[in-house]
Design a protein around this motif. Structure first.
Motif, PDB file in Angstrom:
ATOM      1  N   ARG A  66       8.965   0.985   9.652  1.00 45.24           N
ATOM      2  CA  ARG A  66       7.672   0.605  10.205  1.00 45.24           C
ATOM      3  C   ARG A  66       6.728   0.350   9.043  1.00 45.24           C
ATOM      4  NH1 ARG A  66       3.638   3.883  14.440  1.00 45.24           N
ATOM      5  NH2 ARG A  66       2.277   2.063  14.869  1.00 45.24           N
TER       6      ARG A  66
ATOM      7  N   ARG B  68       3.065  -0.219   8.070  1.00 42.61           N
ATOM      8  CA  ARG B  68       1.713   0.005   8.564  1.00 42.61           C
ATOM      9  C   ARG B  68       0.799  -1.143   8.115  1.00 42.61           C
ATOM     10  NH1 ARG B  68      -2.464   3.982   5.850  1.00 42.61           N
ATOM     11  NH2 ARG B  68      -3.734   2.295   6.700  1.00 42.61           N
ATOM     12  N   PRO B  69      -0.240  -1.386   8.819  1.00 41.48           N
ATOM     13  CA  PRO B  69      -1.167  -2.445   8.406  1.00 41.48           C
ATOM     14  C   PRO B  69      -1.942  -2.023   7.184  1.00 41.48           C
ATOM     15  CG  PRO B  69      -2.005  -1.379  10.375  1.00 41.48           C
ATOM     16  CD  PRO B  69      -0.624  -0.801  10.121  1.00 41.48           C
TER      17      PRO B  69
ATOM     18  N   THR C   7       3.025   9.222   1.278  1.00 44.36           N
ATOM     19  CA  THR C   7       1.799   9.707   1.909  1.00 44.36           C
ATOM     20  C   THR C   7       0.904   8.543   2.314  1.00 44.36           C
ATOM     21  OG1 THR C   7      -0.140  11.114   1.580  1.00 44.36           O
ATOM     22  CG2 THR C   7       0.677   9.945  -0.360  1.00 44.36           C
ATOM     23  N   GLY C   8       0.362   8.745   3.492  1.00 44.50           N
ATOM     24  CA  GLY C   8      -0.565   7.732   4.005  1.00 44.50           C
ATOM     25  C   GLY C   8       0.125   6.532   4.596  1.00 44.50           C
ATOM     26  N   SER C   9       1.413   6.626   4.746  1.00 43.37           N
ATOM     27  CA  SER C   9       2.152   5.465   5.268  1.00 43.37           C
ATOM     28  C   SER C   9       2.153   5.416   6.803  1.00 43.37           C
ATOM     29  CB  SER C   9       3.589   5.476   4.755  1.00 43.37           C
ATOM     30  OG  SER C   9       4.249   6.666   5.153  1.00 43.37           O
ATOM     31  N   GLY C  10       1.650   6.454   7.485  1.00 48.44           N
ATOM     32  CA  GLY C  10       1.526   6.437   8.947  1.00 48.44           C
ATOM     33  C   GLY C  10       2.564   7.269   9.638  1.00 48.44           C
ATOM     34  N   LYS C  11       3.101   8.256   9.038  1.00 43.64           N
ATOM     35  CA  LYS C  11       4.109   9.107   9.692  1.00 43.64           C
ATOM     36  C   LYS C  11       3.466   9.899  10.829  1.00 43.64           C
ATOM     37  CE  LYS C  11       5.080  11.201   5.859  1.00 43.64           C
ATOM     38  NZ  LYS C  11       4.238  10.376   4.947  1.00 43.64           N
TER      39      LYS C  11
ATOM     40  N   ASN D 141      -1.185  15.366   5.413  1.00 41.22           N
ATOM     41  CA  ASN D 141      -0.713  16.666   5.846  1.00 41.22           C
ATOM     42  C   ASN D 141       0.041  17.333   4.720  1.00 41.22           C
ATOM     43  OD1 ASN D 141      -1.632  16.396   8.595  1.00 41.22           O
ATOM     44  ND2 ASN D 141      -0.006  14.889   8.873  1.00 41.22           N
TER      45      ASN D 141
ATOM     46  N   GLY E  82       4.567  13.661   3.419  1.00 39.47           N
ATOM     47  CA  GLY E  82       4.895  12.497   2.600  1.00 39.47           C
ATOM     48  C   GLY E  82       5.008  12.837   1.126  1.00 39.47           C
TER      49      GLY E  82
END
Ligand SMILES: Nc1ncnc2c1ncn2[C@@H]1O[C@H](COP(=O)(O)OP(=O)(O)OP(=O)(O)O)[C@@H](O)[C@H]1O
Length: 904
Positions: A72, A74-75, A183-187, A269, A300
């Motif tokens: 996935r 992310r935008p 990190t910050g990739s939308g998990k 997180n 992440g």
């Protein structure tokens, strides 16, 4: 000028399209969520009816499925977009020519990752990170189960990723979904979402509980109590039964509130969140009666440089990265296990993985890393059978593995071992397999026997060779031990010899040290001179002996031999010196006396054919000539002494002629001077000859003694000439001779005698007249005589005869002289008796000749007396005595010589 054309991209294709069938994604075809529950039930009912009408099909064959890996993207956040992108496109100026650029366009400029198909993406290296800006580089990652572009919604993700798992879960199959990415990739956004845009978990809960298939939901961490991980399972988790989705969402919300989060640059997180949903199946067709659905929202992976974490946050980053790494290792372990069945088989899940990535150029490194890391995971395979079938297949798989291992072991082990192994594997074999193996065993054994027998022969030969070598080593060891024992015995013998030598040396040292003291303290000649003289020599030889302790045995033997000889030589004249009433002080005195006696003894020995020899009582001893061994040493010492006496005589004569006060020395002084000039050199010579290393010099000295004997004879001839001159002088001037003789009588030292002799010689230079020299000579001699008398020792004063008395008495022991003068003969007999008694009382007496000092003057007197005796003998033969004129000697002189001190 046209801009340069963009460099041709280099495409690296990873995980090319597989021929495996695509994953069953009934919902993936559409982005819509799963149909309503009513529709589903309808479909299920229809399917069940159809199934019931169809006869039971055979069990499905094992179908390998690969791990589903979804991607996935992310935008890109709006704040990260450049203004040119966010701003509306400005109106184009028709007059201005558009300049094409590489990667032109907002999307190409901002994104490094773009989907190239339903299952592939292309990762382009940003120009800022290219080593060669002129050459771009693009990697194509293919083989994903699905690639979700940034425009994908939460429902799309749920429909393609989670819905199959929920279906399996509701059907009693466990499943796992893991969200993984930087990190910050939308998990979290993918798993949990938001209230307005719920993620996978809320949709799953709604699907399960709305549908009414789930009776309860397994616990999300409900408190902060610490749990213990035991055997890959967290024990003590609280299970909260839920009956509706509202309770489930509230429970998840409570858990999410307790989840560790922290404000970092990525606002990520800080924990791995695992949601486990368990469903019990009453009418379960599964073995365990329940199924588990696990959804994991992993923390992440972070880059320290980007997060700027410090302290606790940095530690959390390390933990997160480590757990991510561990998770990656688990996945890699599954992959390796599939490649190599020998590797431990970990329980793997029929699960899916969704990778969350960010497509921005700034995220290129993270995205590239994740894709590279997860790309192999797509090769992980698993079976689609349920747990029961999985268990059976697992057993069969294990059995096949064990069978393969047994085959390999049979190739290297003996048949006996193979039987055991076969028994061990019987539990896992089924009967059919075992029977098949049994049929194959004889063939296998027949093929293995030659190799086994050859190996056995090799081992037997090796053992024999080893045994032979060990035997050789043992024999060598025994020989070495024997040699060591013999060496020890030899060392013991040598030690004993050394101890004996040491004891002997100690005894000798003790004798020398003990007996040298009395010589210095008890200098009287009255004591046992045999011991004293020997001690004196031993004390003198003690020094070289001590210094030569380490010399050879031969040297020590020479030392003992010479020491004994000298000791005997010194001991033999002791009794003769005993009647001498002189007192010698100190070692030098005793040595002086010894040297004097040696000279006296040497005379008859060297003049063996002279009549004086017969006057000595010991000269008649038949053993005298047999003691040549000791005589040699005596000769050596005698010659040395004579040499020094001669030199001393010359010195004294020179002094006498020059009227130097030579006689001014006392007896002690003269004795000491003698000791210094004569005795000590003599003993030094003897010391050298006693040195163990100087045996050759000793021989040389003995050879040299013969030459000295010849010189001594010459001196004797000269003395005779002098004696003749004295006789003539006496006939002419008796007073002068008397005065000279008086001096010689009063002096007991050799120096005084020599002085008198020189005085006589001086007087004889001009016979017939009293020249000034003779006149000057007499007072000088008289003066010396007076002073000498005054310095005499008390014992010597009491003895008017002095040393000359025993000397003359000894001369009177001649049988002819004894017959001529009974009184003197009786005195000589007494002296001889004393000597004999002393010799008899002396233990170990070798009856060697005794030696006494007789200076040159006394020697002349001997000559004189000898001539007188010869004349007397002639007179007896003629029957009438000769006059003094005939004998050439005055009566007074004869009386003086025979009776002692002249009378004035
Ligand atoms: N597909 C998406 N569409 C819209 N917003 C998204 C999407 N994915 C992520 N975001 C937003 O990006 C931000 C970060 O997302 P998220 O917290 O889920 O990242 P993460 O991977 O969980 O980070 P971390 O690993 O640090 O927890 C959130 O504000 C989230 O709303």
């Amino acid at each position: 000028m046209e801009p340069p054309s963009p460099p041709p991209p280099t495409t690296v294709r990873r995980n090319p399209p597989r021929r495996a069938r695509p994953p069953p994604t009934p919902l993936a075809a559409s982005a819509k969520p799963k149909p309503s529950s009513a529709l589903s039930r309808l479909l299920d009912d229809e399917a069940a009816a159809a199934a019931a009408s169809v006869p039971p099909a055979p069990p499905p064959p094992l179908q390998e499925e690969r791990l589903k890996v979804f991607l996935r993207i992310r935008p890109i956040p709006e704040r990260c977009k450049p203004e040119s992108v966010s701003r509306p496109t400005p109106r184009k100026d028709p007059r201005r020519k558009q300049q094409p650029k590489h990667g032109d366009g907002p999307r190409e400029q901002l994104c490094c990752l773009a989907p190239t198909g339903p299952n592939s993406v292309a990762l382009t290296v940003p120009r800022s990170k290219l080593a060669d800006p002129k050459r771009g580089r693009t990697e194509v990652f293919d083989g994903f189960s699905a690639v979700f572009p940034p425009v994908s919604t939460q429902l799309d993700i749920f429909a393609q990723v989670m819905s199959p798992l929920v279906e399996d879960f509701l059907g009693g199959k466990s499943g796992l979904l893991v969200a993984m990415g930087p990190t910050g990739s939308g998990k979290t956004h993918t798993v949990f979402g938001s209230t307005r845009n719920p993620g996978i978990l809320p949709l799953t809960l709604r699907e399960i509980l709305s549908e009414g298939k789930g009776e309860r939901i397994l616990d999300l961490l409900s408190d902060a109590a610490e749990r213990v991980l035991q055997q890959s399972a967290i024990k003590g988790l609280q299970e909260v039964p839920i009956s509706n989705s509202t309770d489930a969402e509230s429970l998840v919300s409570c858990g999410m509130l307790k989840r560790t989060t922290a404000a970092t640059n990525a606002n990520s997180n800080r924990s791995q969140c695992i949601i486990t949903i368990r469903a019990d199946h009453k009418s379960s067709d599964t073995d365990c009666g329940y199924s588990v659905l696990t959804i994991a929202d992993l923390a992440g992976a972070e880059r320290e440089r980007r997060t700027g974490n410090q302290g606790t946050r940095l530690l959390e980053s390390n933990f997160i990265n480590n757990t991510s790494m561990v998770f990656g290792l688990c996945l890699r372990s599954l992959l390796e296990h599939q490649k190599n069945q020998k590797k431990p088989l970990e329980k793997h899940f029929k699960n899916s993985m969704i990778l969350n990535v960010k497509p921005g150029n700034d995220d290129y490194v993270d995205t590239s890393f994740l894709l590279r890391q997860a790309s192999p995971y797509m090769k992980i395979k698993y079976t689609t059978l349920d747990d029961s079938s999985d268990l059976a297949s697992q057993k069969r798989s294990n059995a096949s593995l064990i069978c393969q291992e047994s085959k390999k072991k049979r190739k290297v082990h003996k048949p006996e071992v193979l039987v055991v192994e076969r028994k061990e594997t019987m539990d896992t074999y089924n009967i059919t397999e075992v029977s098949e193996k049994d049929e194959e065993q004889p063939v296998f054994l027949n093929s293995e026997l030659p190799r086994v027998s050859r190996s056995e022969a090799i081992m037997t030969n090796f053992a024999r060779a080893l045994w032979t070598v060990l035997k050789q080593y043992k024999s060598k060891l025994l020989e070495s031990e024997n040699a060591a024992e013999s060496m020890k015995e030899l060392i013991r013998d040598k030690d004993i010899q050394i101890m004996e030598l040491k004891k002997e040396l100690e005894v000798l040292n003790a004798r020398c040290s003990c007996k040298s003291v009395p010589i210095t303290e008890e200098s009287s000649v009255n004591q046992d001179d045999s011991v004293l003289s020997g001690q004196a020599v031993r004390s003198l030889i003690s020094l070289p002996k001590k210094s030569d302790l380490g010399s050879c045995d031969a040297s020590v033997d020479n030392f003992h031999l010479v020491a004994e000889e000298v000791s005997e030589e010194f001991s033999c004249h002791g009794p003769e010196k005993s009647p001498v009433p002189c007192i010698l002080k100190g070692e030098s005195d005793s040595c002086d006396a010894s040297s004097i006696s040696l000279i006296d003894e040497q005379e008859p020995c060297s003049r063996g054919s002279k009549p004086e020899k017969s006057c000595h009582p010991d000269a008649f001893d038949p053993k005298f000539d047999t003691e040549k061994g000791s005589t040699k040493v005596e000769l050596q010492m005698l010659h040395k002494e004579l040499d020094r006496s001669e030199s001393f005589t010359e010195q004294t004569s020179a002094q006498a002629v020059g009227l130097t006060p030579v006689s001014g020395h006392s007896d002690n002084q003269s004795a000491q001077s003698l000791a210094e000039h004569d005795t000590l050199p003599c003993l030094k010579t003897e010391r050298i000859s006693l040195s163990p290393q100087c045996t050759s010099s000793k021989k040389a000295t003995l050879e040299h003694s013969e030459e000295e004997t010849e010189e001594l004879r010459k001196i004797t001839v000269e003395d005779k000439d002098i004696q003749k001159d004295v006789n003539k002088r006496e006939a002419k001037n008796p007073e002068s001779l008397n005065s000279c003789l008086q001096v010689s009588y009063d002096t007991q030292g050799a120096r005084s005698s020599q002085s008198s002799l020189q005085g006589m010689a001086a007087c004889q230079k001009k016979p017939g007249d009293l020249d000034p020299e003779s006149e000057r000579c007499e007072p000088a001699v008289e003066k010396a005589a007076v002073k000498h008398d005054g310095s005499q020792a008390p014992d010597q004063k009491n003895d008017p005869g002095g040393m000359m008395v025993p000397c003359l008495q000894k001369e009177m022991t001649s049988p002819a002289k004894a017959a001529k003068d009974p009184s003197k003969g009786s005195q000589a007999e007494k002296t001889a008796d004393k000597r004999k008694e002393a010799s008899a009382n002396r233990p170990g007496d070798t009856k060697k000749t005794s030696r006494r000092l007789q200076p040159a003057a006394a020697m002349m007197l001997k000559e004189f007396i000898g001539a007188d005796m010869a004349v007397d003998t002639k007179r007896e033969e003629r029957g009438k005595p000769l006059s003094s004129v005939e004998t050439g000697k005055s009566d007074e002189l004869i009386r003086l010589v025979k009776g002692g001190r002249p009378e004035y």
